[in-house]
Design a protein around this motif. Structure first.
Motif, PDB file in Angstrom:
ATOM      1  N   GLN A  78      38.405  33.689  33.977  1.00 48.69           N
ATOM      2  CA  GLN A  78      39.098  34.309  32.850  1.00 48.69           C
ATOM      3  C   GLN A  78      39.467  33.224  31.851  1.00 48.69           C
ATOM      4  O   GLN A  78      39.765  32.094  32.227  1.00 48.69           O
ATOM      5  CB  GLN A  78      40.375  35.027  33.320  1.00 48.69           C
ATOM      6  CG  GLN A  78      40.112  36.133  34.310  1.00 48.69           C
ATOM      7  CD  GLN A  78      41.376  36.917  34.599  1.00 48.69           C
ATOM      8  OE1 GLN A  78      41.511  38.014  34.132  1.00 48.69           O
ATOM      9  NE2 GLN A  78      42.288  36.331  35.353  1.00 48.69           N
ATOM     10  N   GLN A 152      37.535  45.320  30.001  1.00 50.93           N
ATOM     11  CA  GLN A 152      38.109  45.686  31.281  1.00 50.93           C
ATOM     12  C   GLN A 152      37.330  46.808  31.962  1.00 50.93           C
ATOM     13  O   GLN A 152      37.782  47.382  32.940  1.00 50.93           O
ATOM     14  CB  GLN A 152      39.572  46.132  31.112  1.00 50.93           C
ATOM     15  CG  GLN A 152      40.529  45.005  30.802  1.00 50.93           C
ATOM     16  CD  GLN A 152      40.549  44.648  29.335  1.00 50.93           C
ATOM     17  OE1 GLN A 152      40.293  45.483  28.491  1.00 50.93           O
ATOM     18  NE2 GLN A 152      40.830  43.403  29.018  1.00 50.93           N
ATOM     19  N   MET A 155      36.914  46.994  35.761  1.00 50.52           N
ATOM     20  CA  MET A 155      38.024  47.509  36.563  1.00 50.52           C
ATOM     21  C   MET A 155      37.994  49.035  36.617  1.00 50.52           C
ATOM     22  O   MET A 155      38.254  49.629  37.655  1.00 50.52           O
ATOM     23  CB  MET A 155      39.365  47.045  35.976  1.00 50.52           C
ATOM     24  CG  MET A 155      39.598  45.553  36.101  1.00 50.52           C
ATOM     25  SD  MET A 155      39.775  45.022  37.800  1.00 50.52           S
ATOM     26  CE  MET A 155      41.446  45.525  38.118  1.00 50.52           C
TER      27      MET A 155
END
Length: 175
Positions: A78, A152, A155
């Motif tokens: 990240q 994202q 996820m």
């Protein structure tokens, strides 16, 4: 990152695996202690891992790399908006031998748009899994997440994969 539970669940295969070193097992256990019960993901720093295991940062880095290479977990680097380093995001998986039984515990390789559903094969772990996964995506309006949260999306994919598995493993009265 704070530990909030008084215990951690660790897959027995990790503890009894002859292919893992004692430090690799400890690193995996520490990551289990930090991981979310539902997503099996966590993001402690290498310094935190090393401190909790009682090893050097270099050993923690080597253990994480080895666990990833052996298929026990996946790591996603990240970055901050300015390109600086942030703690890695870790996804703990089941033992490599059992991953085909529970496809929801495998993190998607990259945040990519959903693929066209494949026709289910005879040896698919759960009959109709692909169709149910597509149904989940329709119900949560997956396109919204594709448009507003592309970074994202992995996820959202992971959570979508968990729902059919939870349905399969839950008792009828819990559904």
């Amino acid at each position: 990152m704070k530990l909030t539970r008084p215990f951690a669940m660790v897959e027995k295969d990790v503890l009894f695996s002859p292919e893992l070193t004692p430090f690799e097992k400890l690193v995996y256990c520490v990551l289990c202690a930090f991981s979310d019960n539902n997503t099996r993901s966590c993001y402690p720093s290498y310094n935190t891992i090393a401190e909790k295991v009682g090893c050097s940062k270099k050993t923690a880095i080597q253990c994480v790399a080895s666990l990833c290479e052996k298929g026990w977990m996946q790591k996603m680097e990240q970055r901050t908006k300015k390109g600086g380093h942030r703690s890695n995001l870790y996804f703990l998986t089941l033992s490599p031998e059992k991953q085909h039984l529970y496809p929801a515990h495998a993190k998607p390789e990259s945040p990519s748009p959903p693929e066209e559903p494949e026709s289910p094969s005879d040896d698919e772990a759960y009959f109709g899994y692909t169709e149910r996964l597509e149904d989940v995506k329709k119900r949560i309006e997956y396109n919204y997440f594709m448009e507003h949260m592309p970074d994202q999306l992995y996820m959202v994919d992971f959570l979508c994969q968990c729902i059919p598995e939870l349905y399969d493993t839950s008792f009828p009265e819990d559904r």
